[in-house]
Design a protein around this motif. Structure first.
Motif, short mmCIF file in Angstrom:
data_model
loop_
_atom_site.label_atom_id
_atom_site.label_comp_id
_atom_site.label_asym_id
_atom_site.label_seq_id
_atom_site.Cartn_x
_atom_site.Cartn_y
_atom_site.Cartn_z
N GLY A 245 44.73 28.27 -13.67
CA GLY A 245 43.15 28.18 -13.76
C GLY A 245 42.94 26.62 -14.45
N VAL A 246 41.89 26.52 -14.08
CA VAL A 246 41.21 25.04 -14.72
C VAL A 246 39.86 25.20 -15.73
CG1 VAL A 246 40.84 22.69 -14.38
CG2 VAL A 246 42.44 23.70 -13.01
N LYS A 247 39.89 24.80 -16.79
CA LYS A 247 38.72 24.74 -17.62
C LYS A 247 38.48 23.40 -18.00
CE LYS A 247 39.03 29.51 -19.37
NZ LYS A 247 39.12 30.17 -20.49
N ILE A 248 37.08 22.85 -18.03
CA ILE A 248 36.68 21.64 -18.54
C ILE A 248 36.25 21.97 -20.15
CG2 ILE A 248 34.24 21.96 -17.83
CD1 ILE A 248 34.68 18.86 -17.36
N GLY A 249 36.80 20.95 -21.00
CA GLY A 249 36.56 21.32 -22.53
C GLY A 249 35.96 19.94 -22.96
N THR A 250 35.04 19.96 -24.15
CA THR A 250 34.39 19.17 -24.99
C THR A 250 34.76 19.47 -26.24
OG1 THR A 250 32.27 20.33 -25.16
CG2 THR A 250 32.68 18.66 -23.21
N LYS A 251 34.71 18.57 -27.35
CA LYS A 251 35.02 18.80 -28.41
C LYS A 251 33.93 19.60 -29.36
CE LYS A 251 38.06 14.92 -28.84
NZ LYS A 251 38.42 13.43 -29.63
N SER A 252 32.68 19.65 -28.84
CA SER A 252 31.61 20.41 -29.64
C SER A 252 30.93 21.40 -28.63
CB SER A 252 30.55 19.48 -29.82
OG SER A 252 29.76 18.90 -28.41
N LEU A 253 30.49 22.54 -29.15
CA LEU A 253 29.84 23.56 -28.36
C LEU A 253 28.75 23.19 -27.43
CD1 LEU A 253 29.60 26.37 -27.70
CD2 LEU A 253 28.38 27.02 -29.68
N LEU A 254 27.86 22.01 -28.13
CA LEU A 254 26.73 21.35 -27.60
C LEU A 254 27.28 20.77 -26.25
CD1 LEU A 254 23.71 20.89 -27.64
CD2 LEU A 254 24.30 18.89 -28.95
N GLY A 255 28.35 20.01 -26.20
CA GLY A 255 28.83 19.44 -24.82
C GLY A 255 29.15 20.41 -23.94
N THR A 256 29.66 21.72 -24.25
CA THR A 256 30.12 22.80 -23.17
C THR A 256 28.89 23.41 -22.75
OG1 THR A 256 32.30 22.79 -24.13
CG2 THR A 256 31.45 24.86 -22.80
#
Length: 456
Positions: A299-310
């Motif tokens: 599977g693939v997920k996209i991530g950011t370094k902050s919860l706000l970005g997600t």
């Protein structure tokens, strides 16, 4: 018709870039010029560029040739609405690189022309419905005509395919992998701005989701890869991946679908696909490679370094999901892309500075068993983890051209080691070649990050 039979005459060009006047196309020209230079006194390969508008093609060639004067590359015209022009174009080349998207709207006539004429075809498509429909409609004809048709030869989906294989091959017996979760993180010193065609493809994908479901239901059942152990449990909608320092959410990209197609083809052909003119050494090399690649739930997920970005990613997904299912909603999405993508996509695309400042990292978190003989035991949990990473420059205009051009060079230089013809995902075709090494030489790295036992 005799006119549709593959020509026995040598093609005047080794390679034609179709759609070279587009935003991505001009970057593909620039990347190609690094390896096929017409000003070289003894060029080993030749290429041309093609599209609808001669003037725009000329402008793209001038841009791609900077800081030098425009390279003396032939400029050809063809249109996806004119089948005769496409067939004429395909007769002039061994290999066509298609950069004209959305492929759902413009790709099928190009594939048809390549298959009818018998030339090879690569594209940078990231649209599962198009890729799977082409496989259904043209695979058998491509096999008989000797036309090798490979989609997703860009960021979608080569890093995912090679990244999964790179992780899988780290699991040395008696260890065995069960699942690999990919986490994609995009970074930039300026702004992350995507191509409008990518955004349009996503919107049209939502509109045609039912078409893809019906296509899959209509196809005969194929063997499923045998994966040891139970499927991994479903995690939360928003995951905090502490090991990677990311907040992540599931990404509905083409990567998972393309990887599944490769693993399914591998289940049908455990030694891989035979080349049309392989040497005994090459056969042994191919079989040895595939013996080290084991299937896994992916599977693939996209991530950011902050919860706000997600949360921002989720918001954009909700906009596209809700509005993409009706015609007025699609009109709004495509009319105002910068508004509904919260600034991530705009019609004029990114600036050169924004492209140059962007990078990607894609981690592959593989989990499995330290001893394959224990996978059938009741309540046996995965007890080992291997994390690997693929990392490189901006995904759409730097990494994608690098991948596409290297795939093209492999076809032109190693054609006898590849299948005679057919419609395939990139992993099953390029996995046992030197594509990974070529990408590493051109700025895309493959690294092992960690190996560790998991707490029971």
């Amino acid at each position: 018709m005799a006119d549709d039979q593959p020509s026995s005459q040598p093609s005047p060009f080794d390679l034609i870039i179709f759609g070279a006047s587009g935003f991505t196309g001009k970057y593909v020209i620039r990347e190609t010029l690094k390896f096929i230079n017409p000003q070289n006194p003894s060029p080993s390969l030749s290429f041309a560029i093609a599209g609808r508008d001669h003037h725009k093609l000329s402008e793209s060639l001038s841009w791609a040739s900077q800081p030098n004067p425009p390279s003396p590359i032939p400029i050809l015209t063809a249109d996806t609405s004119d089948p005769d022009s496409l067939r004429h174009l395909c007769r002039q080349t061994r290999l066509l690189l298609n950069c004209v998207g959305p492929f759902r709207l413009h790709g099928e006539p190009v594939v048809r022309a390549c298959v009818e004429v018998g030339c090879d075809y690569l594209d940078i498509c990231g649209e599962p419905e198009f890729m799977e429909r082409v496989e259904v409609q043209y695979h058998e004809q491509a096999v008989s005509q000797g036309s090798l048709v490979v989609s997703a030869c860009g960021f979608d989906s080569v890093p995912a395919e090679l990244g999964l294989m790179f992780n899988s091959r780290r699991w040395v017996p008696p260890m065995v992998v069960n699942s690999v979760e990919a986490y994609l993180c995009l970074e930039s010193q300026k702004r992350i701005v995507g191509n409008f065609a990518t955004y349009e493809s996503a919107v049209l994908g939502i509109a045609n989701a039912q078409v893809l479901r019906e296509l899959r239901r209509s196809r005969p059942k194929r063997p499923r890869p045998q994966i040891p152990g139970p499927p991994p449990p479903k995690g939360p909608t928003v995951e905090h991946q502490k090991e990677l320092g990311l907040w992540a959410v599931r990404l509905p990209s083409a990567d998972s679908a393309v990887v599944r197609r490769t693993l399914t083809t591998l289940a049908e052909n455990p030694c891989g696909l035979p080349g049309m003119n392989e040497s005994p050494d090459q056969i042994s090399k191919r079989e040895a490679f595939w013996s080290t690649v084991k299937p896994a739930h992916f599977g693939v997920k996209i991530g950011t370094k902050s919860l706000l970005g997600t949360l921002r990613i989720i918001t954009v997904g909700v906009f596209i999901g809700l509005l993409g299912s009706c015609s007025f909603g699609r009109w709004l999405l495509l009319k105002f892309p910068e508004v509904f993508s919260l600034g991530w996509f705009r019609k004029k695309g990114p600036t050169e500075e924004e492209v140059e400042s962007a990078t990607f990292k894609m981690w592959f978190v593989g989990q499995g068993f330290s001893d394959s003989s224990t996978t059938s035991l009741a309540n046996k949990k995965r007890d080992y983890e291997i994390i690997t990473r693929v990392m490189g420059p901006e995904i759409g205009y730097i990494t994608t051209p690098i991948i596409l051009v290297q795939c093209a060079l492999i076809i032109l230089s190693q054609r006898g080691n590849l299948p005679k013809g057919g419609v395939f995902p990139p992993g099953i075709v390029f996995g046992p070649t030197d594509l990974q090494e070529r990408l590493q030489q051109n700025g895309i790295s493959f690294d092992v990050i960690s190996k560790r036992a998991l707490a029971s």
